[in-house]
Motif scaffolding. Structure first.
Motif, PDB file in Angstrom:
ATOM      1  N   ALA A 102       0.826  -1.221   0.000  1.00 24.08           N
ATOM      2  CA  ALA A 102       0.000   0.000   0.000  1.00 24.08           C
ATOM      3  C   ALA A 102       0.854   1.262   0.000  1.00 24.08           C
ATOM      4  N   GLU A 103       2.184   1.121  -0.016  1.00 26.88           N
ATOM      5  CA  GLU A 103       3.125   2.242  -0.041  1.00 26.88           C
ATOM      6  C   GLU A 103       2.958   3.154   1.173  1.00 26.88           C
ATOM      7  N   ALA A 104       2.786   2.533   2.325  1.00 27.13           N
ATOM      8  CA  ALA A 104       2.718   3.291   3.570  1.00 27.13           C
ATOM      9  C   ALA A 104       4.063   3.965   3.829  1.00 27.13           C
ATOM     10  N   ALA A 105       4.038   5.096   4.551  1.00 24.84           N
ATOM     11  CA  ALA A 105       5.276   5.817   4.841  1.00 24.84           C
ATOM     12  C   ALA A 105       6.073   5.116   5.931  1.00 24.84           C
ATOM     13  N   ALA A 106       5.388   4.585   6.948  1.00 19.97           N
ATOM     14  CA  ALA A 106       6.073   3.930   8.066  1.00 19.97           C
ATOM     15  C   ALA A 106       5.029   3.240   8.938  1.00 19.97           C
ATOM     16  N   VAL A 107       5.506   2.375   9.839  1.00 20.69           N
ATOM     17  CA  VAL A 107       4.636   1.748  10.825  1.00 20.69           C
ATOM     18  C   VAL A 107       5.230   2.017  12.203  1.00 20.69           C
ATOM     19  N   VAL A 108       4.363   2.424  13.147  1.00 18.47           N
ATOM     20  CA  VAL A 108       4.782   2.702  14.520  1.00 18.47           C
ATOM     21  C   VAL A 108       4.062   1.720  15.427  1.00 18.47           C
ATOM     22  N   LEU A 109       4.826   0.922  16.157  1.00 20.35           N
ATOM     23  CA  LEU A 109       4.271  -0.115  17.039  1.00 20.35           C
ATOM     24  C   LEU A 109       4.485   0.304  18.483  1.00 20.35           C
ATOM     25  N   GLY A 110       3.369   0.433  19.220  1.00 19.27           N
ATOM     26  CA  GLY A 110       3.471   0.738  20.643  1.00 19.27           C
ATOM     27  C   GLY A 110       3.669  -0.532  21.445  1.00 19.27           C
ATOM     28  N   LEU A 111       4.809  -0.646  22.131  1.00 18.11           N
ATOM     29  CA  LEU A 111       5.098  -1.836  22.927  1.00 18.11           C
ATOM     30  C   LEU A 111       4.212  -1.839  24.176  1.00 18.11           C
ATOM     31  N   GLY A 112       3.825  -3.050  24.568  1.00 15.27           N
ATOM     32  CA  GLY A 112       2.931  -3.188  25.722  1.00 15.27           C
ATOM     33  C   GLY A 112       2.584  -4.642  25.950  1.00 15.27           C
ATOM     34  N   ARG A 113       1.316  -4.887  26.262  1.00 14.34           N
ATOM     35  CA  ARG A 113       0.915  -6.265  26.551  1.00 14.34           C
ATOM     36  C   ARG A 113       1.063  -7.184  25.347  1.00 14.34           C
ATOM     37  N   ALA A 114       0.693  -6.695  24.144  1.00 16.19           N
ATOM     38  CA  ALA A 114       0.771  -7.541  22.944  1.00 16.19           C
ATOM     39  C   ALA A 114       2.224  -7.845  22.590  1.00 16.19           C
ATOM     40  N   PHE A 115       3.062  -6.836  22.636  1.00 18.04           N
ATOM     41  CA  PHE A 115       4.476  -7.005  22.282  1.00 18.04           C
ATOM     42  C   PHE A 115       5.315  -6.236  23.293  1.00 18.04           C
ATOM     43  N   PRO A 116       5.857  -6.891  24.276  1.00 22.06           N
ATOM     44  CA  PRO A 116       6.712  -6.212  25.265  1.00 22.06           C
ATOM     45  C   PRO A 116       8.058  -5.792  24.677  1.00 22.06           C
ATOM     46  N   SER A 117       8.463  -6.422  23.557  1.00 25.07           N
ATOM     47  CA  SER A 117       9.715  -6.071  22.875  1.00 25.07           C
ATOM     48  C   SER A 117       9.468  -6.131  21.367  1.00 25.07           C
ATOM     49  N   PRO A 118      10.346  -5.497  20.556  1.00 18.61           N
ATOM     50  CA  PRO A 118      10.139  -5.497  19.110  1.00 18.61           C
ATOM     51  C   PRO A 118      10.086  -6.909  18.550  1.00 18.61           C
ATOM     52  N   PRO A 119       9.014  -7.292  17.841  1.00 18.91           N
ATOM     53  CA  PRO A 119       8.910  -8.649  17.281  1.00 18.91           C
ATOM     54  C   PRO A 119       9.860  -8.835  16.103  1.00 18.91           C
ATOM     55  N   ASP A 120      10.693  -9.904  16.185  1.00 19.69           N
ATOM     56  CA  ASP A 120      11.704 -10.140  15.151  1.00 19.69           C
ATOM     57  C   ASP A 120      11.082 -10.369  13.785  1.00 19.69           C
ATOM     58  N   VAL A 121       9.942 -11.060  13.714  1.00 21.14           N
ATOM     59  CA  VAL A 121       9.318 -11.355  12.422  1.00 21.14           C
ATOM     60  C   VAL A 121       8.942 -10.051  11.708  1.00 21.14           C
ATOM     61  N   MET A 122       8.310  -9.158  12.421  1.00 22.24           N
ATOM     62  CA  MET A 122       7.915  -7.877  11.821  1.00 22.24           C
ATOM     63  C   MET A 122       9.137  -7.029  11.457  1.00 22.24           C
ATOM     64  N   ARG A 123      10.122  -7.043  12.341  1.00 20.91           N
ATOM     65  CA  ARG A 123      11.335  -6.248  12.075  1.00 20.91           C
ATOM     66  C   ARG A 123      12.057  -6.733  10.824  1.00 20.91           C
ATOM     67  N   ARG A 124      12.213  -8.094  10.700  1.00 21.41           N
ATOM     68  CA  ARG A 124      12.911  -8.628   9.521  1.00 21.41           C
ATOM     69  C   ARG A 124      12.116  -8.361   8.244  1.00 21.41           C
ATOM     70  N   ALA A 125      10.792  -8.503   8.318  1.00 19.36           N
ATOM     71  CA  ALA A 125       9.958  -8.251   7.139  1.00 19.36           C
ATOM     72  C   ALA A 125      10.048  -6.782   6.720  1.00 19.36           C
ATOM     73  N   ALA A 126      10.043  -5.882   7.698  1.00 19.97           N
ATOM     74  CA  ALA A 126      10.131  -4.449   7.392  1.00 19.97           C
ATOM     75  C   ALA A 126      11.486  -4.107   6.783  1.00 19.97           C
ATOM     76  N   GLU A 127      12.532  -4.736   7.297  1.00 18.04           N
ATOM     77  CA  GLU A 127      13.871  -4.463   6.754  1.00 18.04           C
ATOM     78  C   GLU A 127      13.959  -4.932   5.304  1.00 18.04           C
ATOM     79  N   ARG A 128      13.394  -6.117   5.035  1.00 24.57           N
ATOM     80  CA  ARG A 128      13.401  -6.623   3.648  1.00 24.57           C
ATOM     81  C   ARG A 128      12.615  -5.694   2.720  1.00 24.57           C
ATOM     82  N   CYS A 129      11.511  -5.170   3.185  1.00 28.00           N
ATOM     83  CA  CYS A 129      10.662  -4.301   2.357  1.00 28.00           C
ATOM     84  C   CYS A 129      11.177  -2.859   2.278  1.00 28.00           C
ATOM     85  N   GLY A 130      12.099  -2.493   3.161  1.00 35.80           N
ATOM     86  CA  GLY A 130      12.557  -1.106   3.203  1.00 35.80           C
ATOM     87  C   GLY A 130      11.522  -0.187   3.827  1.00 35.80           C
ATOM     88  N   LEU A 131      10.673  -0.753   4.696  1.00 34.79           N
ATOM     89  CA  LEU A 131       9.629   0.025   5.355  1.00 34.79           C
ATOM     90  C   LEU A 131      10.114   0.478   6.731  1.00 34.79           C
TER      91      LEU A 131
END
Length: 520
Positions: A85-114
């Motif tokens: 969708a050519e989003a500019a960026a994604v901002v994830l608020g850490l908390g109950r769902a994700f207490p730390s940055p999720p590796d799967v999302m981080r690696r996917a974002a790095e591959r996509c250049g997002l």
């Protein structure tokens, strides 16, 4: 000129991350750090895994990831969906769902250049949304205001009959960068902006022109010029430093005004191509701008300048359009520009192995054939191989043309007149403004310089120009020989000279040439 405020540039991801409210959430960029200068068009809060279908591009997406926790495939697809969708960026608020940055999302974002940002402290997304949206709305309002202000200013100039250059200066003032107008062959017709910056652009114009059909980038913003389904040029903002959307707006407003100006004919009978050549050659002739500084303009105007022989010409009683047509017929590269006093400058650019004198003669012959008249006088300077010598060559050709202007001696001139052909007449033309020469002419001709003696002055002019040939003079003035003798006696009596004496006749002849040069 009225100046208007430039709208705030679009917020980039990097700029959003520096906002005070965002800094309170302790943001950390965990992926796509090289893409932080992406513009943010909007801020969107979304938790759905298929969020991409709700976006149109340029959004900064805020999420807590509550619907993604525990499902790595959904996490990866979420990032891929944002990328599609050519989003500019994604901002994830850490908390109950994700207490730390999720590796799967981080690696996917790095591959996509997002760009992916995590917030280490709880953060009310509504505050960020409110501030960013407010800034973006202010920017859009400022852009609309700027658009209308620029349109009003340009329309006012057109209504007042302003020339093309005045419109371009206005556009350059608002865009704060060089502005260039070209035809479809990418030849420069006009420029505006700070002179050093414009010269830098023109020096590199061959490369820029080759890339003119490519995508916009690095502040190079174009708008097409044309109407009624026909394109005839483009306007380009060169190195615009604001955001691309505002640059396009300025280019579009400029294009609208130029099209309207051309449709109305401006206040000039000349085309933009003619105005461009006239401006360049006028600057060369005047010598106000050093020739070296004009070289980029000549190259950008389509004149070959590398390893060339330049032939400066000045034509009397020749129409610029006709001269340009003859150049095209002969396939000779050159510029044509109208000067003052019915004179037209022509600068030929020939290959070093071409015969410059022969081609100049061929040009003059074809011009007379096309015009059907022998009135046109083609004056030429010696060929120049150095661009720095061109201004002097143009001035020499203009001097030669002036020297034979309105001269009966022009009947015996060669097809192309050069300095060696104007002899004494050329010297007098150079010295005509000297007070000593003016005083000499007044003193020698004092007995004939009144309105009642114009006929005698004309007879004297013809008599001396024909080498004191009485038969020829009588024939040209349609009088009998006895009548001519009486007029010559009256002339000698008024001037107190003997025209049969060579030195006295020469002195009167020089004085008459000086008088005619001063009057002309």
């Amino acid at each position: 000129m009225t100046t208007f405020g430039t709208p705030e540039p679009a917020l980039s991801v990097r700029q959003v991350l520096t906002l005070e409210r965002v800094l309170a959430g302790e943001p950390e960029v965990v992926a796509g750090a090289a893409q932080l200068d992406r513009p943010v068009r909007w801020v969107h809060v979304a938790e759905a895994p298929d969020v991409g279908v709700m976006l149109s591009g340029g959004e900064m997406v805020l999420t807590t990831g509550v619907l993604l926790a525990g499902d790595e495939e959904k996490q990866a697809e979420y990032i891929r969906s944002l990328h599609r969708a050519e989003a500019a960026a994604v901002v994830l608020g850490l908390g109950r769902a994700f207490p730390s940055p999720p590796d799967v999302m981080r690696r996917a974002a790095e591959r996509c250049g997002l760009p992916m940002v995590v917030l280490h402290r709880p953060f009310p997304f509504a505050e960020l949304t409110e501030e960013v949206q407010a800034r973006l709305v202010r920017r859009k309002f400022a852009a609309v205001s700027l658009s209308e202000s620029v349109r009003t200013a340009l329309t006012g100039l057109i209504t007042a009959g302003a020339p093309l250059q005045r419109l371009l200066d206005e556009i350059a003032q608002h865009s704060a960068c060089p502005v260039v107008v070209t035809n479809l062959a990418h030849r420069v017709l006009a420029t505006a902006g700070e002179r050093p910056a414009v010269d830098d652009v023109l020096r590199d114009w061959e490369r820029i022109a080759r890339q003119a059909g490519g995508s916009e980038g690095d502040g190079w913003i174009r708008a097409e010029l044309g109407g009624r389904g026909e394109r005839w040029g483009q306007i380009m903002l060169c190195g615009y430093r604001g955001d691309t959307a505002t640059g396009r707006l300025l280019a579009d407003r400029g294009a609208e005004s130029l099209v309207l100006h051309r449709m109305l004919g401006g206040n000039s009978a000349h085309t933009w191509e003619e105005q461009s050549a006239q401006s360049l050659l006028t600057d060369l002739v005047s010598g106000v701008v050093p020739a070296r500084q004009l070289l980029p303009r000549a190259r950008a105007a389509g004149l070959p300048v590398n390893r060339r022989t330049f032939v400066p010409l000045v034509v009397r009683d020749g129409e610029p359009a006709q001269l340009d047509r003859v150049l095209r017929m002969l396939g000779l590269p050159g510029l044509v520009a109208e000067l003052a006093d019915a004179a037209t400058a022509v600068l030929l650019s020939l290959a070093r192995d071409q015969d410059a004198e022969a081609l100049a003669t061929h040009f003059a012959a074809r011009l007379r054939t096309e015009s059907g008249s022998t009135k046109a006088v083609v004056a030429a300077a010696d060929p120049r191989t150095a661009w720095d010598d061109v201004p002097a060559g143009l001035r020499e050709a203009q001097h030669v043309a002036d020297a034979v202007a309105d001269s009966s001696a022009a009947l015996d001139l060669p097809a192309v007149v050069r300095l060696r052909d104007v002899h004494l007449r050329g010297l007098i033309r150079l010295l005509r403004d000297d007070p000593h020469v003016q005083s000499f002419a007044e003193r020698e001709l004092d007995g004939l310089l009144c309105a009642a003696d114009e006929d005698l002055l004309s007879v004297l002019r013809t008599y001396l120009a024909t080498g004191r040939n009485k038969s020829r003079t009588a024939q040209l003035h349609h009088v009998s020989r006895p009548a001519l003798y009486r007029r010559l006696e009256a002339i000698q009596g008024r001037l107190g000279v003997d025209l049969d004496d060579f030195e006295q006749a020469a002195s009167v002849h020089i004085a008459l040439l000086a008088h005619d040069a001063q009057q002309g």
